[in-house]
Enzyme design. Structure first.
Site, PDB file in Angstrom:
ATOM      1  N   GLY A  41       5.358  66.102 -23.079  1.00 19.12           N
ATOM      2  CA  GLY A  41       6.239  65.802 -21.949  1.00 19.12           C
ATOM      3  C   GLY A  41       7.391  66.761 -21.750  1.00 19.12           C
ATOM      4  N   ASP A  99      13.649  56.112 -23.841  1.00 21.06           N
ATOM      5  CA  ASP A  99      13.432  54.794 -23.275  1.00 21.06           C
ATOM      6  C   ASP A  99      13.998  53.765 -24.266  1.00 21.06           C
ATOM      7  OD1 ASP A  99      12.369  52.793 -21.674  1.00 21.06           O
ATOM      8  OD2 ASP A  99      10.337  53.008 -22.403  1.00 21.06           O
ATOM      9  N   LYS A 127      16.717  56.265 -19.889  1.00 20.35           N
ATOM     10  CA  LYS A 127      16.490  54.940 -19.299  1.00 20.35           C
ATOM     11  C   LYS A 127      17.215  53.943 -20.197  1.00 20.35           C
ATOM     12  CE  LYS A 127      12.021  54.354 -17.844  1.00 20.35           C
ATOM     13  NZ  LYS A 127      10.654  53.805 -18.060  1.00 20.35           N
ATOM     14  N   ASP A 155       3.873  61.843 -17.716  1.00 23.33           N
ATOM     15  CA  ASP A 155       2.489  61.594 -17.284  1.00 23.33           C
ATOM     16  C   ASP A 155       2.186  60.118 -17.082  1.00 23.33           C
ATOM     17  OD1 ASP A 155       2.513  60.878 -20.128  1.00 23.33           O
ATOM     18  OD2 ASP A 155       0.336  60.766 -19.931  1.00 23.33           O
TER      19      ASP A 155
HETATM   20  P1  5GP Z   1      10.848  55.460 -26.559  1.00 23.65           P
HETATM   21  O1  5GP Z   1      10.410  55.512 -27.970  1.00 23.65           O
HETATM   22  O2  5GP Z   1      12.219  56.012 -26.306  1.00 23.65           O
HETATM   23  O3  5GP Z   1      10.684  54.074 -25.989  1.00 23.65           O
HETATM   24  O4  5GP Z   1       9.784  56.253 -25.752  1.00 23.65           O
HETATM   25  C1  5GP Z   1       9.873  57.540 -25.373  1.00 23.65           C
HETATM   26  C2  5GP Z   1       8.535  57.971 -24.850  1.00 23.65           C
HETATM   27  O5  5GP Z   1       7.924  56.952 -24.024  1.00 23.65           O
HETATM   28  C3  5GP Z   1       8.681  59.167 -23.959  1.00 23.65           C
HETATM   29  O6  5GP Z   1       8.598  60.360 -24.687  1.00 23.65           O
HETATM   30  C4  5GP Z   1       7.524  58.990 -23.010  1.00 23.65           C
HETATM   31  O7  5GP Z   1       6.359  59.546 -23.576  1.00 23.65           O
HETATM   32  C5  5GP Z   1       7.324  57.508 -22.890  1.00 23.65           C
HETATM   33  N1  5GP Z   1       7.973  56.969 -21.689  1.00 23.65           N
HETATM   34  C6  5GP Z   1       9.018  56.116 -21.631  1.00 23.65           C
HETATM   35  N2  5GP Z   1       9.338  55.811 -20.368  1.00 23.65           N
HETATM   36  C7  5GP Z   1       8.480  56.494 -19.583  1.00 23.65           C
HETATM   37  C8  5GP Z   1       8.314  56.612 -18.153  1.00 23.65           C
HETATM   38  O8  5GP Z   1       9.025  56.036 -17.327  1.00 23.65           O
HETATM   39  N3  5GP Z   1       7.306  57.427 -17.728  1.00 23.65           N
HETATM   40  C9  5GP Z   1       6.492  58.101 -18.583  1.00 23.65           C
HETATM   41  N4  5GP Z   1       5.535  58.872 -18.046  1.00 23.65           N
HETATM   42  N5  5GP Z   1       6.608  58.009 -19.935  1.00 23.65           N
HETATM   43  C10 5GP Z   1       7.614  57.228 -20.421  1.00 23.65           C
END
Ligand code: 5GP
Length: 190
Positions: A41, A99, A127, A155
Site C-alpha cells: 500500500g 486504522d 482513520k 486496494d
Molecule cells: P490497522 O492495523 O491500523 O487496523 O490496519 C492498517 C491496514 O489496514 C492498512 O495498512 C490497510 O492495509 C488496511 N486498511 C485499513 N483501512 C483501510 C481502508 O479504508 N482501505 C483500504 N484499502 N485498506 C485499509
C-alpha cells in the site's frame, strides 16, 4: 458511482506530500534516514515522498500479512523482511493508512527490537476514530472519516492501487473492477 465519493484529489495529495517531505528534510538535516515502506500500500506514497526529500536517504521494504482477528488481531506475519540491518539507523516507517493501529504497533515493536538509532512513523492517512491502540504518528498526511478508501496505493481485493486520487467507498461490494470510470472521475475533479 453514487456510493463512491472523491476524498482526496491528486493535487491535494501532492501538496501534502510536499509538506511532509519538507518536515522530514528539516528534522533529518545532516543525517541519512532509512525510509521503510510497508508493501504494497505504501508504494505510490513512498515513490512521491522520497522524490520530494532532498537528503541522502535510503529505502527498504517489508511485506506483511495479518494473522486474523480476535485474540490474534494485530499479530502479523512477515512475508518479506527488510534487506538490511537497521541497527543504528534513523528509520522512518512509511504506511498508507493507520486504522486500528494494531499493524503498525506490532511492526514498531518488531523494528525497535533491532536497535535503530531512532524510529518514527509517517502515515498518509489516519482513520483515528477506529483506533484501538494509540500510535505516535510523527508525520501525518490527512485525517479521514470512518470510511473504506481505495486509490493511491490502497486496494480492494488487490485492485485500485493505481488510482491517482483517493476515493471513499460506502459499500466495498459496489466496486466492480471498473477502474476507468473511477480514474475519469478523479481526473475530472482535477
Ligand atoms: P490497522 O492495523 O491500523 O487496523 O490496519 C492498517 C491496514 O489496514 C492498512 O495498512 C490497510 O492495509 C488496511 N486498511 C485499513 N483501512 C483501510 C481502508 O479504508 N482501505 C483500504 N484499502 N485498506 C485499509
Amino acid at each position: 458511482m453514487s456510493e463512491i465519493g472523491l476524498l482526496l484529489t491528486p493535487a491535494r495529495i501532492a501538496g501534502r506530500v510536499g509538506e511532509l517531505a519538507r518536515e522530514i528534510e528539516r528534522d533529518y538535516a545532516g543525517r541519512s534516514p532509512l525510509l521503510v515502506g510497508i508493501l504494497k500500500g505504501s508504494v505510490p506514497f513512498m515513490a512521491d515522498l522520497v522524490r520530494e526529500i532532498r537528503l541522502p536517504l535510503r529505502l527498504d521494504f517489508i511485506s506483511i500479512s495479518s494473522y486474523g482477528s480476535g485474540a490474534r488481531a494485530g499479530v502479523v506475519r512477515i512475508l518479506k523482511d527488510l534487506d538490511e540491518s537497521i541497527a543504528g539507523e534513523d528509520v522512518v516507517l512509511v504506511e498508507d493508512i493507520i486504522d486500528t493501529g494494531l499493524t503498525v504497533t506490532y511492526l514498531l515493536a518488531n523494528l525497535r527490537a533491532r536497535g535503530p538509532a531512532s524510529l518514527e512513523v509517517c502515515a498518509l492517512l489516519d482513520k483515528s476514530v477506529r483506533r484501538i491502540i494509540e500510535v505516535p504518528i510523527r508525520y501525518k498526511g490527512f485525517d479521514i472519516p470512518d470510511e473504506f478508501v481505495v486509490g493511491y496505493g490502497l486496494d480492494h481485493d488487490g485492485l485500485y492501487r493505481n488510482l491517482r486520487g483517493i476515493v471513499g467507498v460506502r459499500d466495498a461490494g459496489s466496486l466492480d473492477g471498473d477502474i476507468g470510470s473511477l480514474a475519469d472521475a478523479i481526473t475530472g475533479a482535477g
